[in-house]
Motif scaffolding. Structure first.
Motif, mmCIF file in Angstrom:
data_model
loop_
_atom_site.group_PDB
_atom_site.id
_atom_site.type_symbol
_atom_site.label_atom_id
_atom_site.label_comp_id
_atom_site.label_asym_id
_atom_site.label_seq_id
_atom_site.Cartn_x
_atom_site.Cartn_y
_atom_site.Cartn_z
ATOM 1 N N PHE A 186 -1.272 7.706 0.604
ATOM 2 C CA PHE A 186 -0.978 6.825 1.787
ATOM 3 C C PHE A 186 0.776 7.110 2.233
ATOM 4 C CE2 PHE A 186 -4.609 5.329 0.022
ATOM 5 C CZ PHE A 186 -5.388 4.775 0.976
ATOM 6 N N PRO A 187 0.963 7.900 3.134
ATOM 7 C CA PRO A 187 2.185 8.172 3.585
ATOM 8 C C PRO A 187 2.825 7.159 4.621
ATOM 9 C CG PRO A 187 0.977 9.519 4.453
ATOM 10 C CD PRO A 187 -0.039 8.720 3.760
ATOM 11 N N SER A 188 4.271 7.090 4.497
ATOM 12 C CA SER A 188 4.860 6.469 5.568
ATOM 13 C C SER A 188 4.940 7.406 6.834
ATOM 14 C CB SER A 188 6.308 6.010 5.225
ATOM 15 O OG SER A 188 7.177 7.018 5.240
ATOM 16 N N GLN A 240 1.465 0.294 3.841
ATOM 17 C CA GLN A 240 0.448 1.513 3.199
ATOM 18 C C GLN A 240 0.485 1.052 1.648
ATOM 19 O OE1 GLN A 240 3.484 2.003 4.598
ATOM 20 N NE2 GLN A 240 4.841 3.312 3.612
ATOM 21 N N SER A 241 1.391 0.489 1.193
ATOM 22 C CA SER A 241 1.356 0.175 -0.219
ATOM 23 C C SER A 241 0.147 -0.714 -0.850
ATOM 24 C CB SER A 241 2.629 -0.610 -0.741
ATOM 25 O OG SER A 241 3.005 -1.894 -0.101
ATOM 26 N N LEU A 242 -0.160 -1.672 0.365
ATOM 27 C CA LEU A 242 -1.385 -2.649 0.055
ATOM 28 C C LEU A 242 -2.633 -1.830 0.213
ATOM 29 C CD1 LEU A 242 -0.346 -5.852 2.072
ATOM 30 C CD2 LEU A 242 -0.684 -5.601 -0.248
ATOM 31 N N HIS A 243 -2.695 -0.872 1.182
ATOM 32 C CA HIS A 243 -3.881 -0.065 1.529
ATOM 33 C C HIS A 243 -4.085 1.049 0.301
ATOM 34 C CE1 HIS A 243 -2.482 0.034 5.895
ATOM 35 N NE2 HIS A 243 -2.856 -1.252 5.471
ATOM 36 N N ALA A 272 -4.060 9.481 4.280
ATOM 37 C CA ALA A 272 -4.126 8.533 5.442
ATOM 38 C C ALA A 272 -3.275 8.866 6.302
ATOM 39 C CB ALA A 272 -3.736 7.109 4.991
ATOM 40 N N SER A 273 -3.462 8.313 7.560
ATOM 41 C CA SER A 273 -2.651 8.481 8.809
ATOM 42 C C SER A 273 -1.196 7.778 8.206
ATOM 43 C CB SER A 273 -3.112 7.952 9.951
ATOM 44 O OG SER A 273 -4.324 8.370 10.301
ATOM 45 N N ALA A 282 -4.511 7.051 -6.538
ATOM 46 C CA ALA A 282 -4.070 6.470 -5.296
ATOM 47 C C ALA A 282 -2.538 6.696 -5.190
ATOM 48 C CB ALA A 282 -4.498 5.416 -4.439
ATOM 49 N N ALA A 283 -1.830 6.804 -4.170
ATOM 50 C CA ALA A 283 -0.317 6.876 -4.064
ATOM 51 C C ALA A 283 0.134 6.318 -2.780
ATOM 52 C CB ALA A 283 0.328 8.285 -4.404
ATOM 53 N N ALA A 284 1.291 5.529 -2.971
ATOM 54 C CA ALA A 284 1.713 5.048 -1.676
ATOM 55 C C ALA A 284 3.286 5.467 -1.543
ATOM 56 C CB ALA A 284 1.856 3.560 -1.549
ATOM 57 N N TYR A 285 3.662 6.025 -0.474
ATOM 58 C CA TYR A 285 5.243 6.537 -0.161
ATOM 59 C C TYR A 285 5.831 5.342 0.545
ATOM 60 C CZ TYR A 285 4.147 11.136 -2.371
ATOM 61 O OH TYR A 285 3.981 12.102 -2.973
ATOM 62 N N PHE A 286 7.068 4.914 0.211
ATOM 63 C CA PHE A 286 7.792 4.153 1.065
ATOM 64 C C PHE A 286 9.181 4.221 0.550
ATOM 65 C CE2 PHE A 286 5.946 2.020 -2.707
ATOM 66 C CZ PHE A 286 7.276 1.364 -3.033
#
Length: 374
Positions: free
Chosen positions: A101-103, A149-152, A140-141, A169-173
């Motif tokens: 899940f990117p920014s 996106q961190s919650l997603h 993800a988009s 899963a991974a979140a970038y912020f």
């Protein structure tokens, strides 16, 4: 392994950009770190060259994006120059079936995950809501809402748990997003449910025009242990260290150890977006100091010391970058704007009467212009 730290409160900032896990110095010298090296034992010369190639290609896409926006071909662009090692290094640590899940700035992550040339520009041109199917590349988009996106990512990771697989899963912020409620709430849920999710905080020193020291008096990685999440603070301009950090984090998540947190210390060389003027709030001297830490030049220096960088290799990488740049330009310049009425096509998965009525009204509105022109 620079994972957990003990911090003592004080009135003065205690952030040292060199207090990071690192494998390659800015001059291209390898550093012996057994804890990190165990995660990149398979990285041979060919793989190091491929990491270099990826970073060069990402920078070329970024350069084209900025130029196309300045020429009026794109509405906006969020540059990533200087952050290529963070993005490429961490992204190369995923498996194909992991979900990311990117920014809006993770051009390098999208590249590594398999984005096509047109995927980088058509959304910024306003031709579509999202230029790739997220399930084609398990990405993800790009998220515009800061930190959402961190919650997603945590929600997706909790789904992985229920599926009983070992995906992550991974979140970038960014460092700015670390002050958002969404990110902190996501970390609470991730820790409480031991979700297999990795938080990647790209600390590029500036949240638009605010320096990181305004919102973080201590390293951001120091916050994660307070949530019960192991963390690592890594040199974000060192592609090998970033790859090692992601493999470390993914191993924790895959083995059922719950979430992990990576703070990649890097620098945004360009503006926040092409609507920003960083010369109004940044010193030239600061930018130049970071220019000497360039992630691509660092790997080139390392490869040269290994006698693995010659004219032929440089020419091939340059040709590959030229080809990708040309494809990105062609995608933007050759884009055909869809009829205005199609703005309703992708709003809902299933049509409904309310949308049908709105579409009919808008169609009549557009027909009025056609009648007037005739």
């Amino acid at each position: 392994m620079a994972t957990m730290h003990t911090f003592t409160a004080t009135t003065e900032p205690q952030i040292d950009i060199d207090d990071v896990a690192r494998l390659v110095t800015p001059d291209g010298e390898r550093i012996a770190d057994p804890d990190l090296e165990r995660w990149i034992a398979d990285v041979d010369t060919a793989m190091l060259q491929s990491l270099y190639r990826d970073m060069v290609l990402v920078r070329r896409v970024d350069t084209e994006g900025v130029a196309l926006q300045r020429q009026g071909q794109l509405g906006l662009w969020a540059p990533c120059q200087g952050q290529e090692a963070t993005q490429v290094g961490t992204a190369r640590g995923f498996r194909a079936d992991d979900f990311v899940f990117p920014s809006y700035r993770e051009i390098g992550v999208q590249h590594v995950r398999g984005a096509k040339p047109e995927d980088f520009v058509l959304a910024w041109r306003g031709e579509s809501h999202s230029t790739y199917n997220p399930y084609d590349i398990n990405t993800a988009s790009p998220q515009i809402i800061i930190g959402a996106q961190s919650l997603h990512a945590v929600g997706y990771a909790m789904g992985i748990q229920r599926d009983g697989t070992d995906q992550v899963a991974a979140a970038y912020f960014g460092d700015g997003a670390s002050s958002q409620g969404d990110v902190n709430e996501a970390m609470v849920f991730a820790s409480s449910f031991r979700a297999p999710v990795i938080f990647v905080c790209t600390n590029n020193q500036w949240a638009i025009s605010e320096p990181v020291t305004v919102q973080a008096k201590f390293p951001i990685a120091g916050r994660a242990p307070g949530f019960g999440i192991p963390s690592m603070r890594v040199d974000g301009n060192d592609v090998l260290a970033c790859l090692a950090a992601m493999r470390w984090a993914a191993d924790i998540a895959r083995r059922g150890g719950g979430p992990a947190f990576i703070e990649a210390v890097t620098y945004r060389m360009g503006p926040h977006t092409t609507s920003d003027d960083p010369t109004r709030y940044r010193d030239k001297e600061e930018v130049e100091r970071w220019r000497h830490r360039d992630p691509i030049a660092r790997v080139e220096a390392l490869l040269r010391k290994m006698d693995a960088f010659d004219d032929a290799f440089a020419a091939q990488v340059g040709a590959d970058a030229d080809a990708l740049g040309a494809e990105v330009r062609a995608a933007a310049l050759g884009a055909v704007t869809r009829p205005a009425i199609e703005v309703f096509d992708d709003v809902y998965a299933e049509p409904h009467t309310g949308l049908t009525e709105q579409r009919a009204w808008y169609g009549s509105y557009l027909d009025g212009f056609d009648t007037e022109a005739a």
